[in-house]
Design a protein around this motif. Structure first.
Motif, mmCIF file in Angstrom:
data_model
loop_
_atom_site.group_PDB
_atom_site.id
_atom_site.type_symbol
_atom_site.label_atom_id
_atom_site.label_comp_id
_atom_site.label_asym_id
_atom_site.label_seq_id
_atom_site.Cartn_x
_atom_site.Cartn_y
_atom_site.Cartn_z
ATOM 1 N N GLU A 150 93.272 67.843 -1.640
ATOM 2 C CA GLU A 150 93.296 69.197 -1.078
ATOM 3 C C GLU A 150 93.347 70.246 -2.176
ATOM 4 O OE1 GLU A 150 94.940 69.652 3.146
ATOM 5 O OE2 GLU A 150 96.542 68.644 2.047
ATOM 6 N N VAL A 151 94.094 69.981 -3.226
ATOM 7 C CA VAL A 151 94.154 70.909 -4.353
ATOM 8 C C VAL A 151 92.757 71.094 -4.943
ATOM 9 C CG1 VAL A 151 95.151 71.368 -6.611
ATOM 10 C CG2 VAL A 151 96.532 70.255 -4.856
ATOM 11 N N LEU A 152 92.079 69.982 -5.164
ATOM 12 C CA LEU A 152 90.742 70.051 -5.752
ATOM 13 C C LEU A 152 89.732 70.649 -4.777
ATOM 14 C CD1 LEU A 152 90.636 66.618 -7.603
ATOM 15 C CD2 LEU A 152 90.952 68.887 -8.610
ATOM 16 N N GLY A 153 89.919 70.386 -3.482
ATOM 17 C CA GLY A 153 89.014 70.952 -2.491
ATOM 18 C C GLY A 153 89.098 72.470 -2.441
ATOM 19 N N PHE A 154 90.329 73.000 -2.463
ATOM 20 C CA PHE A 154 90.505 74.448 -2.462
ATOM 21 C C PHE A 154 89.954 75.050 -3.758
ATOM 22 C CE2 PHE A 154 93.236 78.042 -3.826
ATOM 23 C CZ PHE A 154 92.786 78.977 -2.904
ATOM 24 N N GLY A 155 90.281 74.431 -4.882
ATOM 25 C CA GLY A 155 89.777 74.929 -6.154
ATOM 26 C C GLY A 155 88.262 74.903 -6.217
ATOM 27 N N GLY A 156 87.679 73.825 -5.712
ATOM 28 C CA GLY A 156 86.227 73.729 -5.696
ATOM 29 C C GLY A 156 85.587 74.779 -4.822
ATOM 30 N N ALA A 157 86.262 75.132 -3.713
ATOM 31 C CA ALA A 157 85.719 76.136 -2.798
ATOM 32 C C ALA A 157 85.640 77.500 -3.462
ATOM 33 C CB ALA A 157 86.576 76.211 -1.532
ATOM 34 N N TRP A 158 86.719 77.910 -4.139
ATOM 35 C CA TRP A 158 86.641 79.254 -4.720
ATOM 36 C C TRP A 158 85.745 79.296 -5.948
ATOM 37 C CZ3 TRP A 158 88.607 80.814 -9.488
ATOM 38 C CH2 TRP A 158 89.637 80.072 -10.071
ATOM 39 N N LEU A 159 85.612 78.175 -6.659
ATOM 40 C CA LEU A 159 84.642 78.146 -7.759
ATOM 41 C C LEU A 159 83.217 78.249 -7.217
ATOM 42 C CD1 LEU A 159 86.075 75.407 -10.168
ATOM 43 C CD2 LEU A 159 86.230 77.901 -10.380
ATOM 44 N N ALA A 160 82.962 77.590 -6.083
ATOM 45 C CA ALA A 160 81.626 77.654 -5.481
ATOM 46 C C ALA A 160 81.281 79.073 -5.049
ATOM 47 C CB ALA A 160 81.559 76.697 -4.288
ATOM 48 N N VAL A 161 82.264 79.775 -4.445
ATOM 49 C CA VAL A 161 82.025 81.161 -4.030
ATOM 50 C C VAL A 161 81.767 82.045 -5.241
ATOM 51 C CG1 VAL A 161 83.040 83.173 -2.887
ATOM 52 C CG2 VAL A 161 83.376 80.898 -1.917
ATOM 53 N N LEU A 162 82.507 81.810 -6.323
ATOM 54 C CA LEU A 162 82.306 82.599 -7.540
ATOM 55 C C LEU A 162 80.915 82.389 -8.128
ATOM 56 C CD1 LEU A 162 85.760 82.152 -9.336
ATOM 57 C CD2 LEU A 162 84.823 84.283 -8.416
ATOM 58 N N CYS A 163 80.353 81.205 -7.925
ATOM 59 C CA CYS A 163 79.017 80.921 -8.462
ATOM 60 C C CYS A 163 77.918 81.643 -7.669
ATOM 61 C CB CYS A 163 78.750 79.419 -8.446
ATOM 62 S SG CYS A 163 79.653 78.483 -9.707
ATOM 63 N N VAL A 164 78.247 82.074 -6.462
ATOM 64 C CA VAL A 164 77.234 82.689 -5.598
ATOM 65 C C VAL A 164 77.025 84.160 -5.932
ATOM 66 C CG1 VAL A 164 76.725 83.347 -3.204
ATOM 67 C CG2 VAL A 164 77.605 81.064 -3.727
ATOM 68 N N ARG A 165 78.113 84.854 -6.264
ATOM 69 C CA ARG A 165 78.014 86.310 -6.405
ATOM 70 C C ARG A 165 78.903 86.804 -7.540
ATOM 71 N NH1 ARG A 165 80.916 90.716 -4.267
ATOM 72 N NH2 ARG A 165 79.637 92.578 -3.805
ATOM 73 N N GLU A 166 78.375 87.703 -8.358
ATOM 74 C CA GLU A 166 79.172 88.308 -9.424
ATOM 75 C C GLU A 166 80.269 89.186 -8.837
ATOM 76 O OE1 GLU A 166 78.568 91.738 -12.832
ATOM 77 O OE2 GLU A 166 76.961 90.256 -12.534
ATOM 78 N N ILE A 167 81.476 89.081 -9.399
ATOM 79 C CA ILE A 167 82.566 89.943 -8.960
ATOM 80 C C ILE A 167 83.317 90.470 -10.174
ATOM 81 C CG2 ILE A 167 82.841 88.610 -6.836
ATOM 82 C CD1 ILE A 167 85.573 87.689 -7.944
ATOM 83 N N SER A 168 84.178 91.416 -9.924
ATOM 84 C CA SER A 168 85.017 91.968 -10.980
ATOM 85 C C SER A 168 86.112 90.979 -11.359
ATOM 86 C CB SER A 168 85.650 93.283 -10.503
ATOM 87 O OG SER A 168 86.723 93.657 -11.328
ATOM 88 N N ALA A 169 86.407 90.910 -12.658
ATOM 89 C CA ALA A 169 87.526 90.081 -13.105
ATOM 90 C C ALA A 169 88.829 90.569 -12.487
ATOM 91 C CB ALA A 169 87.617 90.115 -14.631
ATOM 92 N N ALA A 170 88.936 91.880 -12.258
ATOM 93 C CA ALA A 170 90.125 92.422 -11.608
ATOM 94 C C ALA A 170 90.265 91.893 -10.185
ATOM 95 C CB ALA A 170 90.063 93.948 -11.595
ATOM 96 N N ALA A 171 89.143 91.762 -9.486
ATOM 97 C CA ALA A 171 89.173 91.226 -8.126
ATOM 98 C C ALA A 171 89.600 89.762 -8.131
ATOM 99 C CB ALA A 171 87.803 91.375 -7.479
ATOM 100 N N LEU A 172 89.126 89.006 -9.110
ATOM 101 C CA LEU A 172 89.502 87.597 -9.205
ATOM 102 C C LEU A 172 91.004 87.460 -9.444
ATOM 103 C CD1 LEU A 172 88.874 84.618 -9.333
ATOM 104 C CD2 LEU A 172 88.212 84.914 -11.730
ATOM 105 N N LEU A 173 91.530 88.249 -10.369
ATOM 106 C CA LEU A 173 92.975 88.221 -10.616
ATOM 107 C C LEU A 173 93.741 88.682 -9.377
ATOM 108 C CD1 LEU A 173 93.074 89.688 -14.240
ATOM 109 C CD2 LEU A 173 93.416 87.305 -13.556
ATOM 110 N N GLY A 174 93.197 89.689 -8.694
ATOM 111 C CA GLY A 174 93.832 90.161 -7.469
ATOM 112 C C GLY A 174 93.871 89.092 -6.405
ATOM 113 N N TYR A 175 92.788 88.314 -6.296
ATOM 114 C CA TYR A 175 92.756 87.251 -5.296
ATOM 115 C C TYR A 175 93.800 86.179 -5.594
ATOM 116 C CZ TYR A 175 91.487 83.214 -2.593
ATOM 117 O OH TYR A 175 91.557 82.130 -1.754
ATOM 118 N N ILE A 176 93.965 85.845 -6.855
ATOM 119 C CA ILE A 176 94.994 84.871 -7.215
ATOM 120 C C ILE A 176 96.369 85.362 -6.752
ATOM 121 C CG2 ILE A 176 96.198 83.790 -9.166
ATOM 122 C CD1 ILE A 176 93.471 83.760 -10.616
#
Length: 259
Positions: A150-176
Motif C-alpha cells: 500500500e505504501v508503494l501503491g500510494f507513492g506510485g500513484a502520486w509519481l504517476a500523476v506528477l509525470c502527466v502534468r508539470e506543477i509548481s514545486a510549491a504545490a508539491l510541497l503543499g500537497y505533502i
C-alpha cells in the motif's frame, strides 16, 4: 527562491538525495507523533470518537519504520524521474501554485478513493489492506501502519500523476503537507473540531477527522480521504455521517459519546 532550490536539488548526488529523503520522512513521522499526541491529550477525554487504543505492539513499530523507508525510496524515485525529465517542476508561486495544489489534491483524492475501494475487495483486502484494519482504534502512528504494497501503491500513484502534468514545486510541497494533516487528523481517534465548526457547509464536502475514524469503526463506509465527494457520488458514505457531523455529541460505531 524556489527556482534556486530546484537548481540546488538538481546538483545533489544520489547519496545526498537518499539521506535527505530519509531525514524528511523521519521528520514527518516525528511531527505526526508529536502533533497528534498533543491533540489526543487535549481532546481525548471529551471528544473521543473511537475507543482508546491499546499500547503499541512491536509490529506497529516495525511497520511504521518500513513505511518511512519506503516513502523515502519513493522520494528518491521521484528525484530520479525529475532528473530524467519525466517529472517537470517549476518555481511558480501565488495563485498558479495554489491552483496546482488544488488540482493535484483533487486528482489524488479520486485515485485514492478508487484504490481504497479496490483494496476492500476480498482478495486484495486479505493480501494487504486487512493489516491496516487490524488496528481499528487508531492513534497518530496508525497513519504509518500500512502494508508495504500500500505504501508503494500510494507513492506510485502520486509519481504517476506528477509525470502527466508539470506543477509548481510549491504545490508539491503543499500537497505533502495536506496529505500529512488529513492523514494525521483521520487517525487521531478524537474529533478536535466543535459542533459549531463541523456544522459549516464546507464540511459537508471536506472530510472531517471523524469521517476517516468512521471508516475504521465500519470499513464498509467513508472510503475517501480529503473530501466526501466520491463517497456521496457512489453511495459509500455512512448514512448517519451528516447527522453525526452536526450533532453536539456524536457516537461512532463502537465509539463513545463526545462531551
Amino acid at each position: 527562491m524556489l527556482d534556486g532550490l530546484l537548481a540546488r536539488a538538481a546538483r545533489l548526488d544520489l547519496a545526498e538525495v537518499s539521506a535527505g529523503a530519509l531525514a524528511a520522512n523521519l521528520g514527518l513521522l516525528v511531527v505526526a507523533l508529536l502533533g497528534g499526541g498533543l491533540l489526543v491529550r487535549r481532546y481525548g477525554e471529551r471528544r473521543r470518537v473511537t475507543p482508546p487504543p491499546p499500547p503499541p505492539d512491536r509490529r506497529e513499530v516495525l511497520l511504521a519504520a518500513v513505511a518511512v523507508l519506503l516513502n523515502s525510496a519513493v522520494g528518491v524515485a521521484g528525484w530520479l524521474l525529475w532528473q530524467a525529465g519525466w517529472i517537470r517542476l517549476n518555481g511558480g508561486a501565488g495563485l498558479p501554485a495554489l491552483a496546482d495544489l488544488l488540482v493535484f489534491t483533487l486528482v489524488m483524492d479520486g485515485l485514492m478513493y478508487g484504490g481504497h475501494w479496490l483494496a476492500h475487495r476480498r482478495r486484495l483486502y486479505r493480501l494487504a489492506h486487512e493489516l491496516h484494519h487490524g488496528y481499528p482504534d487508531p492513534r497518530p502512528a496508525t497513519l504509518f501502519v500500512l502494508h508495504p504494497l500500500e505504501v508503494l501503491g500510494f507513492g506510485g500513484a502520486w509519481l504517476a500523476v506528477l509525470c502527466v502534468r508539470e506543477i509548481s514545486a510549491a504545490a508539491l510541497l503543499g500537497y505533502i503537507g495536506v496529505n500529512l494533516v488529513f492523514g494525521l487528523l483521520g487517525h487521531l481517534g478524537v474529533e478536535p473540531f466543535p459542533a459549531r465548526v463541523r456544522q459549516r457547509a464546507v464540511f459537508r464536502w471536506v472530510a472531517l477527522p471523524m469521517f476517516h475514524a468512521g471508516h475504521h469503526a465500519d470499513p464498509a463506509v467513508n472510503l475517501g480521504f480529503y473530501t466526501t465527494v466520491w463517497d456521496r457520488l457512489f453511495g459509500t458514505i455512512d448514512p448517519a455521517y451528516d447527522t453525526l457531523r452536526t450533532t453536539e455529541r456524536p457516537v461512532l460505531a463502537g465509539g463513545q459519546s463526545m462531551a
